[in-house]
Scaffold this motif. Structure first.
Motif, PDB file in Angstrom:
ATOM      1  N   VAL A 106       1.240  -0.875  -0.227  1.00 21.76           N
ATOM      2  CA  VAL A 106       0.061   0.061   0.188  1.00 21.76           C
ATOM      3  C   VAL A 106       1.193   0.934  -0.006  1.00 21.76           C
ATOM      4  N   LYS A 107       0.142   1.880  -0.490  1.00 19.51           N
ATOM      5  CA  LYS A 107       1.498   3.063  -1.173  1.00 19.51           C
ATOM      6  C   LYS A 107      -0.037   5.008  -0.953  1.00 19.51           C
ATOM      7  N   GLU A 108       0.177   5.528  -0.066  1.00 12.91           N
ATOM      8  CA  GLU A 108      -0.358   7.002   0.195  1.00 12.91           C
ATOM      9  C   GLU A 108      -0.561   7.555  -0.825  1.00 12.91           C
ATOM     10  N   LEU A 109      -0.925   9.236  -0.644  1.00 14.18           N
ATOM     11  CA  LEU A 109      -0.227   9.841  -1.486  1.00 14.18           C
ATOM     12  C   LEU A 109       0.534  10.662  -1.638  1.00 14.18           C
ATOM     13  N   SER A 110       0.795  10.995  -0.205  1.00 14.84           N
ATOM     14  CA  SER A 110       1.492  11.316   0.188  1.00 14.84           C
ATOM     15  C   SER A 110       3.466  10.878  -0.185  1.00 14.84           C
ATOM     16  N   ASP A 111       3.206   9.184  -0.733  1.00 16.77           N
ATOM     17  CA  ASP A 111       4.198   8.639  -0.472  1.00 16.77           C
ATOM     18  C   ASP A 111       5.394   8.343  -1.423  1.00 16.77           C
ATOM     19  N   LEU A 112       4.532   9.012  -2.586  1.00 14.47           N
ATOM     20  CA  LEU A 112       5.324   9.093  -3.344  1.00 14.47           C
ATOM     21  C   LEU A 112       5.865  10.266  -4.323  1.00 14.47           C
ATOM     22  N   VAL A 153      -9.532   1.295 -11.525  1.00 17.21           N
ATOM     23  CA  VAL A 153      -9.346   2.456 -11.185  1.00 17.21           C
ATOM     24  C   VAL A 153     -10.431   3.173 -11.092  1.00 17.21           C
ATOM     25  N   THR A 154     -10.033   4.064  -9.087  1.00 21.22           N
ATOM     26  CA  THR A 154     -11.971   4.346  -8.531  1.00 21.22           C
ATOM     27  C   THR A 154     -11.504   6.136  -8.744  1.00 21.22           C
ATOM     28  N   PRO A 155     -12.721   6.128  -8.977  1.00 23.16           N
ATOM     29  CA  PRO A 155     -11.666   8.217  -8.057  1.00 23.16           C
ATOM     30  C   PRO A 155     -12.633   8.315  -6.894  1.00 23.16           C
ATOM     31  N   LEU A 156     -11.949   8.625  -5.963  1.00 26.91           N
ATOM     32  CA  LEU A 156     -12.269   9.204  -4.911  1.00 26.91           C
ATOM     33  C   LEU A 156     -13.064  10.596  -4.907  1.00 26.91           C
ATOM     34  N   SER A 157     -12.193  11.432  -5.569  1.00 30.03           N
ATOM     35  CA  SER A 157     -12.533  13.013  -5.848  1.00 30.03           C
ATOM     36  C   SER A 157     -12.048  13.153  -7.490  1.00 30.03           C
ATOM     37  N   PRO A 158     -12.239  14.316  -8.224  1.00 29.16           N
ATOM     38  CA  PRO A 158     -11.911  14.682  -9.529  1.00 29.16           C
ATOM     39  C   PRO A 158     -10.473  15.160  -9.670  1.00 29.16           C
ATOM     40  N   LEU A 159      -9.369  14.866  -8.443  1.00 28.85           N
ATOM     41  CA  LEU A 159      -7.993  14.288  -8.298  1.00 28.85           C
ATOM     42  C   LEU A 159      -7.455  13.805  -8.178  1.00 28.85           C
ATOM     43  N   GLU A 160      -7.942  12.558  -7.419  1.00 27.12           N
ATOM     44  CA  GLU A 160      -7.703  11.245  -6.573  1.00 27.12           C
ATOM     45  C   GLU A 160      -8.759   9.761  -6.699  1.00 27.12           C
ATOM     46  N   GLN A 161      -7.560   9.334  -7.636  1.00 28.96           N
ATOM     47  CA  GLN A 161      -7.409   7.931  -7.764  1.00 28.96           C
ATOM     48  C   GLN A 161      -6.976   7.066  -7.080  1.00 28.96           C
ATOM     49  N   LYS A 162      -7.781   6.188  -6.738  1.00 26.36           N
ATOM     50  CA  LYS A 162      -7.381   4.522  -6.240  1.00 26.36           C
ATOM     51  C   LYS A 162      -7.743   3.833  -6.836  1.00 26.36           C
ATOM     52  N   VAL A 163      -6.409   3.208  -7.189  1.00 27.69           N
ATOM     53  CA  VAL A 163      -5.178   1.881  -8.273  1.00 27.69           C
ATOM     54  C   VAL A 163      -4.876   1.037  -7.595  1.00 27.69           C
ATOM     55  N   ILE A 164      -6.092  -0.072  -7.733  1.00 27.89           N
ATOM     56  CA  ILE A 164      -5.629  -1.643  -7.019  1.00 27.89           C
ATOM     57  C   ILE A 164      -5.196  -2.787  -8.027  1.00 27.89           C
ATOM     58  N   HIS A 165      -4.651  -2.839  -7.660  1.00 29.47           N
ATOM     59  CA  HIS A 165      -3.672  -3.803  -8.559  1.00 29.47           C
ATOM     60  C   HIS A 165      -3.947  -5.822  -7.784  1.00 29.47           C
ATOM     61  N   ARG A 166      -4.927  -6.521  -8.185  1.00 27.05           N
ATOM     62  CA  ARG A 166      -5.419  -7.958  -8.409  1.00 27.05           C
ATOM     63  C   ARG A 166      -4.569  -8.829  -8.274  1.00 27.05           C
ATOM     64  N   PHE A 167      -3.099  -9.646  -8.187  1.00 27.15           N
ATOM     65  CA  PHE A 167      -3.051 -11.015  -8.534  1.00 27.15           C
ATOM     66  C   PHE A 167      -3.250 -12.314  -9.019  1.00 27.15           C
TER      67      PHE A 167
END
Length: 375
Positions: A4-10, A284-298
């Motif tokens: 997991v990486k939050e917005l402020s991590d990268l 890819v799911t928009p949490l807000s207009p400029l905030e996306q939650k991206v998940i990769h499932r393996f």
């Protein structure tokens, strides 16, 4: 494997550590120029809202996606349901409620709403009030997640989604999650941006010496890529991808993959390696207009589960390179195209089908996000 990486991590390594670092990151984000003529923030299509493993029978969860406040619950039948979050009685958030059968109960006065959204019981009353209901959302449980259909014009689903056929025999091996500061279109556009692969993803995952000292590339190795993106005549597009990890002219690890983009926010990447196949399902799911939650499932067969676990981390490191760029870029509506960018132009034309007359403009979506009053 769970990464997991939050917005402020990268992408904010230039901001030094300290008690006010998060404030300074927020300030940097607010000062960022977003670009002009941004497409609508929320395209029409299927969007993942909750991981299947995180919603047990009887669970109720609040969710904020697509500029909406929603409530997700799993009834006694095992089926997931998604409804608008606020009770029409006095406005309590149903995410704090409970499940009875396949109904969700409001935490405030225990009003009950069935799977169609109709109020079917009010404690102390012989009958439920007529005409009282909450909005329900078309729901599907696919690729290890619960998805909803979103359409700005209120149209029913234009296509259906089902589990990838490989999931009938393959097992879940882990996932990664990223919160990205960008317009949603930037993320799938990467698939059509073939030139970025060797520009961004060529340096070795094992060491950064080759990036710092290019004359060492033949000794530390590098990733080489070739790809071709093709739009379909419907809601799908495909990309064929080949990867080699090379030392000089010698290839030591090859990957061949087929990526299928399904609508605006769902990609399946079927990977073939010498050790066995792997399936990655991206949402890819928009949490807000400029905030996306991206998940990769393996997912993979049992015999190459250890490789897949390692693949989760390797793919995460590769994806981080894109996130660093997305978190600081602006949207360019009219790029200075070169010949190799023709697939980007084709992608944008293809992706535009997911916006419609009723799509909320980016400006209005941003205003509603920042000023959440229902005027």
């Amino acid at each position: 494997m769970f990464y997991v990486k939050e917005l402020s991590d990268l992408g904010f390594e230039y901001i030094p550590a300290g008690p006010d670092r998060n404030t300074r990151i927020t300030r940097a984000q607010n000062a960022r120029r977003l670009g002009s003529k941004l497409p609508p923030a929320y395209p029409n299509g299927w969007f993942a809202v909750v991981e299947s493993s995180e919603l047990r029978v009887g669970d109720v969860k609040p969710v904020e996606v697509l500029g909406l406040n929603l409530c997700v619950y799993r009834g006694d039948s095992g089926a997931p349901h998604v409804v608008d979050a606020y009770c029409p009685h006095l406005g309590a958030h149903l995410g704090g409620g409970s499940v009875s059968g396949d109904c969700v109960q409001c935490p405030f006065h225990k009003w009950s709403f069935d799977e169609t959204g109709r109020c079917n019981r009010v404690p102390g009353q012989e009958t439920a009030p007529r005409g009282v209901s909450i909005k329900t959302w078309e729901t599907a449980e696919v690729d290890g997640a619960i998805w909803i259909w979103h359409d700005a014009d209120g149209n029913p689903p234009k296509w259906t989604i089902d589990n990838a056929p490989e999931l009938q025999q393959w097992g879940y091996r882990g996932r990664n999650e990223f919160v990205v500061s960008s317009h949603i279109q930037d993320i799938p556009e990467n698939g059509a941006d073939v030139a970025h692969l060797n520009a961004v993803h060529s340096p070795s995952l094992l060491t950064n010496l080759g990036e710092r000292y290019p004359f060492l590339l033949n000794f530390v190795g590098q990733h080489t890529w070739s790809a071709q993106w093709t739009k379909g005549e419907d809601h799908t597009a495909t990309m064929t991808l080949s990867h080699n990890y090379t030392f000089g002219k010698f290839s030591v690890f090859r990957i061949d993959a087929l990526a299928t983009q399904i609508g605006p926010a769902h990609v399946r990447l079927l990977i073939h390696t010498a050790f066995g196949p792997i399936l990655i399902s991206q949402s890819v799911t928009p949490l807000s207009p400029l905030e996306q939650k991206v998940i990769h499932r393996f997912f993979s067969p049992a015999y190459n589960a250890p490789l897949t676990a390692a693949f989760v981390r390797g793919e995460s490191y590769m994806f981080e390179r894109d996130v660093v760029i997305w978190n600081n870029k602006r949207f360019v509506s009219s790029p200075a195209y070169v010949k190799s960018d023709k697939t980007i132009r084709a992608f944008r034309s293809w992706y535009s089908q997911f916006y419609s007359e009723g799509s909320l403009s980016f400006r209005d979506a941003l205003r509603r996000h920042r000023e959440p009053l229902d005027w």
